[in-house]
Design a protein around this motif. Structure first.
Motif, PDB file in Angstrom:
ATOM      1  N   LYS A   1       0.816  -1.211   0.000  1.00 41.12           N
ATOM      2  CA  LYS A   1       0.000   0.000   0.000  1.00 41.12           C
ATOM      3  C   LYS A   1       0.853   1.266   0.000  1.00 41.12           C
ATOM      4  CE  LYS A   1      -4.500   1.260   1.840  1.00 41.12           C
ATOM      5  NZ  LYS A   1      -5.527   0.906   2.858  1.00 41.12           N
ATOM      6  N   MET A   2       2.081   1.147   0.460  1.00 40.68           N
ATOM      7  CA  MET A   2       3.018   2.272   0.432  1.00 40.68           C
ATOM      8  C   MET A   2       4.399   1.749   0.065  1.00 40.68           C
ATOM      9  SD  MET A   2       3.359   3.060   4.514  1.00 40.68           S
ATOM     10  CE  MET A   2       3.704   1.746   5.714  1.00 40.68           C
ATOM     11  N   ALA A   3       5.105   2.513  -0.718  1.00 45.04           N
ATOM     12  CA  ALA A   3       6.421   2.081  -1.198  1.00 45.04           C
ATOM     13  C   ALA A   3       7.343   3.284  -1.271  1.00 45.04           C
ATOM     14  CB  ALA A   3       6.308   1.408  -2.560  1.00 45.04           C
ATOM     15  N   MET A   4       8.643   2.991  -1.343  1.00 36.33           N
ATOM     16  CA  MET A   4       9.630   4.057  -1.293  1.00 36.33           C
ATOM     17  C   MET A   4      10.728   3.852  -2.322  1.00 36.33           C
ATOM     18  SD  MET A   4      11.465   5.493   2.136  1.00 36.33           S
ATOM     19  CE  MET A   4      12.652   6.839   2.094  1.00 36.33           C
ATOM     20  N   ILE A   5      11.123   4.939  -2.954  1.00 35.62           N
ATOM     21  CA  ILE A   5      12.280   4.958  -3.842  1.00 35.62           C
ATOM     22  C   ILE A   5      13.412   5.615  -3.056  1.00 35.62           C
ATOM     23  CG2 ILE A   5      13.203   5.767  -6.044  1.00 35.62           C
ATOM     24  CD1 ILE A   5      10.282   6.141  -6.960  1.00 35.62           C
ATOM     25  N   PHE A   6      14.493   4.879  -2.829  1.00 30.46           N
ATOM     26  CA  PHE A   6      15.567   5.384  -1.976  1.00 30.46           C
ATOM     27  C   PHE A   6      16.562   6.226  -2.775  1.00 30.46           C
ATOM     28  CE2 PHE A   6      13.861   1.689   0.159  1.00 30.46           C
ATOM     29  CZ  PHE A   6      13.760   2.123   1.473  1.00 30.46           C
TER      30      PHE A   6
ATOM     31  N   ARG B   1      15.476   3.649 -12.425  1.00 30.84           N
ATOM     32  CA  ARG B   1      14.252   3.152 -13.067  1.00 30.84           C
ATOM     33  C   ARG B   1      13.870   1.778 -12.528  1.00 30.84           C
ATOM     34  NH1 ARG B   1      12.888   5.738 -18.034  1.00 30.84           N
ATOM     35  NH2 ARG B   1      14.323   7.459 -18.499  1.00 30.84           N
ATOM     36  N   ALA B   2      14.880   0.927 -12.323  1.00 26.14           N
ATOM     37  CA  ALA B   2      14.599  -0.399 -11.770  1.00 26.14           C
ATOM     38  C   ALA B   2      14.054  -0.293 -10.354  1.00 26.14           C
ATOM     39  CB  ALA B   2      15.871  -1.253 -11.792  1.00 26.14           C
ATOM     40  N   MET B   3      14.583   0.665  -9.577  1.00 26.51           N
ATOM     41  CA  MET B   3      14.075   0.889  -8.229  1.00 26.51           C
ATOM     42  C   MET B   3      12.618   1.342  -8.263  1.00 26.51           C
ATOM     43  SD  MET B   3      14.566   0.986  -4.935  1.00 26.51           S
ATOM     44  CE  MET B   3      16.328   0.926  -4.692  1.00 26.51           C
ATOM     45  N   ILE B   4      12.283   2.188  -9.230  1.00 29.56           N
ATOM     46  CA  ILE B   4      10.892   2.642  -9.383  1.00 29.56           C
ATOM     47  C   ILE B   4      10.000   1.468  -9.762  1.00 29.56           C
ATOM     48  CG2 ILE B   4       9.363   4.120 -10.742  1.00 29.56           C
ATOM     49  CD1 ILE B   4      11.683   6.115 -10.954  1.00 29.56           C
ATOM     50  N   ALA B   5      10.495   0.598 -10.647  1.00 31.45           N
ATOM     51  CA  ALA B   5       9.726  -0.591 -11.038  1.00 31.45           C
ATOM     52  C   ALA B   5       9.457  -1.469  -9.833  1.00 31.45           C
ATOM     53  CB  ALA B   5      10.487  -1.374 -12.111  1.00 31.45           C
ATOM     54  N   MET B   6      10.471  -1.648  -8.971  1.00 31.58           N
ATOM     55  CA  MET B   6      10.300  -2.469  -7.777  1.00 31.58           C
ATOM     56  C   MET B   6       9.286  -1.828  -6.821  1.00 31.58           C
ATOM     57  SD  MET B   6      13.171  -3.730  -5.019  1.00 31.58           S
ATOM     58  CE  MET B   6      14.296  -4.152  -6.344  1.00 31.58           C
ATOM     59  N   ALA B   7       9.340  -0.491  -6.688  1.00 29.62           N
ATOM     60  CA  ALA B   7       8.437   0.199  -5.774  1.00 29.62           C
ATOM     61  C   ALA B   7       6.987   0.109  -6.246  1.00 29.62           C
ATOM     62  CB  ALA B   7       8.859   1.662  -5.633  1.00 29.62           C
TER      63      ALA B   7
ATOM     64  N   GLN C   1      17.819  13.320 -14.854  1.00 32.38           N
ATOM     65  CA  GLN C   1      16.931  13.849 -13.813  1.00 32.38           C
ATOM     66  C   GLN C   1      15.555  14.157 -14.395  1.00 32.38           C
ATOM     67  OE1 GLN C   1      18.234  17.145 -11.458  1.00 32.38           O
ATOM     68  NE2 GLN C   1      20.253  16.275 -11.056  1.00 32.38           N
ATOM     69  N   ALA C   2      15.550  14.857 -15.526  1.00 30.62           N
ATOM     70  CA  ALA C   2      14.282  15.226 -16.151  1.00 30.62           C
ATOM     71  C   ALA C   2      13.499  13.991 -16.569  1.00 30.62           C
ATOM     72  CB  ALA C   2      14.547  16.129 -17.358  1.00 30.62           C
ATOM     73  N   GLN C   3      14.187  12.978 -17.074  1.00 27.95           N
ATOM     74  CA  GLN C   3      13.517  11.738 -17.490  1.00 27.95           C
ATOM     75  C   GLN C   3      12.883  11.028 -16.289  1.00 27.95           C
ATOM     76  OE1 GLN C   3      16.631   9.553 -19.430  1.00 27.95           O
ATOM     77  NE2 GLN C   3      16.558  10.773 -21.306  1.00 27.95           N
ATOM     78  N   ILE C   4      13.612  10.975 -15.167  1.00 30.38           N
ATOM     79  CA  ILE C   4      13.093  10.297 -13.976  1.00 30.38           C
ATOM     80  C   ILE C   4      11.875  11.034 -13.430  1.00 30.38           C
ATOM     81  CG2 ILE C   4      13.601   9.676 -11.581  1.00 30.38           C
ATOM     82  CD1 ILE C   4      14.904   7.839 -13.638  1.00 30.38           C
ATOM     83  N   LEU C   5      11.937  12.360 -13.381  1.00 30.30           N
ATOM     84  CA  LEU C   5      10.801  13.139 -12.876  1.00 30.30           C
ATOM     85  C   LEU C   5       9.590  13.000 -13.789  1.00 30.30           C
ATOM     86  CD1 LEU C   5      12.671  16.350 -11.674  1.00 30.30           C
ATOM     87  CD2 LEU C   5      11.785  14.485 -10.284  1.00 30.30           C
ATOM     88  N   ASP C   6       9.820  13.004 -15.104  1.00 28.07           N
ATOM     89  CA  ASP C   6       8.720  12.788 -16.049  1.00 28.07           C
ATOM     90  C   ASP C   6       8.121  11.403 -15.861  1.00 28.07           C
ATOM     91  OD1 ASP C   6       8.969  15.295 -17.149  1.00 28.07           O
ATOM     92  OD2 ASP C   6      10.191  14.652 -18.854  1.00 28.07           O
ATOM     93  N   LEU C   7       8.979  10.420 -15.604  1.00 33.60           N
ATOM     94  CA  LEU C   7       8.508   9.050 -15.400  1.00 33.60           C
ATOM     95  C   LEU C   7       7.630   8.960 -14.153  1.00 33.60           C
ATOM     96  CD1 LEU C   7       8.538   6.015 -16.008  1.00 33.60           C
ATOM     97  CD2 LEU C   7      10.701   5.871 -14.747  1.00 33.60           C
ATOM     98  N   ILE C   8       8.064   9.589 -13.068  1.00 31.43           N
ATOM     99  CA  ILE C   8       7.265   9.568 -11.841  1.00 31.43           C
ATOM    100  C   ILE C   8       5.921  10.230 -12.066  1.00 31.43           C
ATOM    101  CG2 ILE C   8       7.142  10.469  -9.472  1.00 31.43           C
ATOM    102  CD1 ILE C   8      10.166  10.096  -9.282  1.00 31.43           C
ATOM    103  N   ARG C   9       5.912  11.339 -12.801  1.00 31.71           N
ATOM    104  CA  ARG C   9       4.652  12.021 -13.094  1.00 31.71           C
ATOM    105  C   ARG C   9       3.720  11.141 -13.927  1.00 31.71           C
ATOM    106  NH1 ARG C   9       6.527  15.793 -16.018  1.00 31.71           N
ATOM    107  NH2 ARG C   9       6.731  17.465 -14.494  1.00 31.71           N
TER     108      ARG C   9
END
Length: 362
Positions: free
Chosen positions: A113-118, A185-191, A213-221
């Protein structure tokens, strides 16, 4: 599973009001006993976050940002009895209280229900196991009925979703075989493998070049829009959350000094510390007129936080408060609709200073 179908239970805020926010934090305190004294990492933090919204928590290193996120995730319960933190207050996730909850229950919620990207995926991931094996483990921990084949298929789907090329092959790679951006990106996939309702990203772009940085922020959005998650972005850089966050919370010395809608905070910031952060942020949307102006001094020790306003030793306007800055802790008061600041300067005086002295430099 669609997060948008989940119901949100109103909860009592303790002030005679109710909050329907998906995440509700009330007077959170996290203190660490040490041989040198009590470290007040978080000292009375309150905020709400609705589902589908993004909150940016901003502040210098040592302000309490990461400790806040770890407390929400229940990761401070670990450690020896002597070094265990003193945690009080309320953290409610979808109406369920987490601070006093059984550790096994928090463990069930964590990852599902909650996850974290370190901050650093190279140290957050186990170096001896493949990326795919770690994602599979995260998935099967909450889906024990899933076969290894189905879990591997899910891992490949998530790696593909976060933009990793040839995911069916890269799923068997080790963390050191990925670049910094690919590891993130792999960490985001795991989260996100279990479709969590709350995603906390702790400095998700640290040590990455500007393009990545811009790619990761766009991906999170994009993923937030797809999954409908509530997102917390923790960073020391206001530029990171400028377009990503709906609301921004500025921390200093373990406390919130300003909170409000992102657009309002950037257009009319209320606290001198926020002015300093904005003044030290490079701008690409206009010609640079002067050198960047750093915030003078250093962040306070969380063992010996200055009396009164914790920012007063570094504040160029502390002498305008008739001594209150050094003796009285300012309360977080509403300066405009949904915009709060903890400052002894009168609102009209802050507005005048910003218009005449600060805004022309930003």
């Amino acid at each position: 599973m669609s997060n948008t179908e989940k119901t949100i239970t109103p909860v009592d805020t303790g002030a005679g009001k109710t909050s329907s926010a998906f995440l509700s934090v009330r007077d959170l305190k996290v203190h660490f006993p040490t041989d040198d004294g009590l470290v007040k990492s978080v000292d009375g933090l309150t905020f709400d976050l609705e589902q589908g919204k993004t909150l940016g928590i901003v502040g210098e290193s040592g302000s309490g940002k990461s400790v806040t996120s770890l407390s929400i995730m229940g990761l401070h319960r670990m450690g020896t009895k002597r070094g265990a933190p003193q945690i009080s207050g309320e953290v409610r996730l979808d109406g369920e209280e987490l601070i006093s909850a059984d550790p096994d229950r928090v463990r069930q919620l964590r990852g599902q229900k909650m996850a974290m990207i370190f901050q650093d995926p190279l140290t957050a991931m186990h170096p001896y196991y493949t990326i795919g094996a770690q994602i599979v483990e995260a998935y099967r921990a909450h889906h024990p009925q899933a076969s290894k084949k189905d879990a591997r298929k899910r891992a490949i789907e998530m790696l593909d979703r976060v933009g990793i090329p040839q995911p069916d092959k890269r799923v068997d790679a080790f963390p050191h075989e990925f670049s910094g951006g690919m590891r993130q990106r792999a960490m985001i996939a795991m989260a996100l493998v279990n479709d969590p309702s709350l995603l906390i990203a702790d400095e998700p772009t640290t040590a990455l070049d500007v393009t990545v940085q811009a790619q990761i922020l766009d991906l999170i959005r994009d993923l937030q829009q797809e999954f409908g998650s509530a997102v917390i972005i923790i960073t020391h850089d206001l530029g990171v959350v400028a377009e990503l966050a709906d609301d921004i919370l500025v921390m200093y010395g373990g406390r919130c000094v300003e909170r409000g809608p992102a657009a309002t905070l950037f257009e009319s910031p209320e606290h001198p510390y926020t002015w300093g952060l904005l003044g030290s942020m490079p701008r690409l949307d206009r010609e640079l007129q002067d050198r960047l102006i750093p915030v003078k001094g250093s962040p306070p020790s969380l063992i010996n936080v200055p009396s009164g306003c914790a920012f007063h030793p570094r504040c160029p306007y502390a002498d305008r408060t008739v001594g209150r800055s050094t003796t009285e802790r300012p309360v977080l008061a509403e300066a405009a609709e949904r915009h709060f600041a903890a400052c002894h300067l009168p609102t009209a005086e802050r507005h005048r200073i910003f218009a005449e002295e600060i805004a022309p430099r930003l």
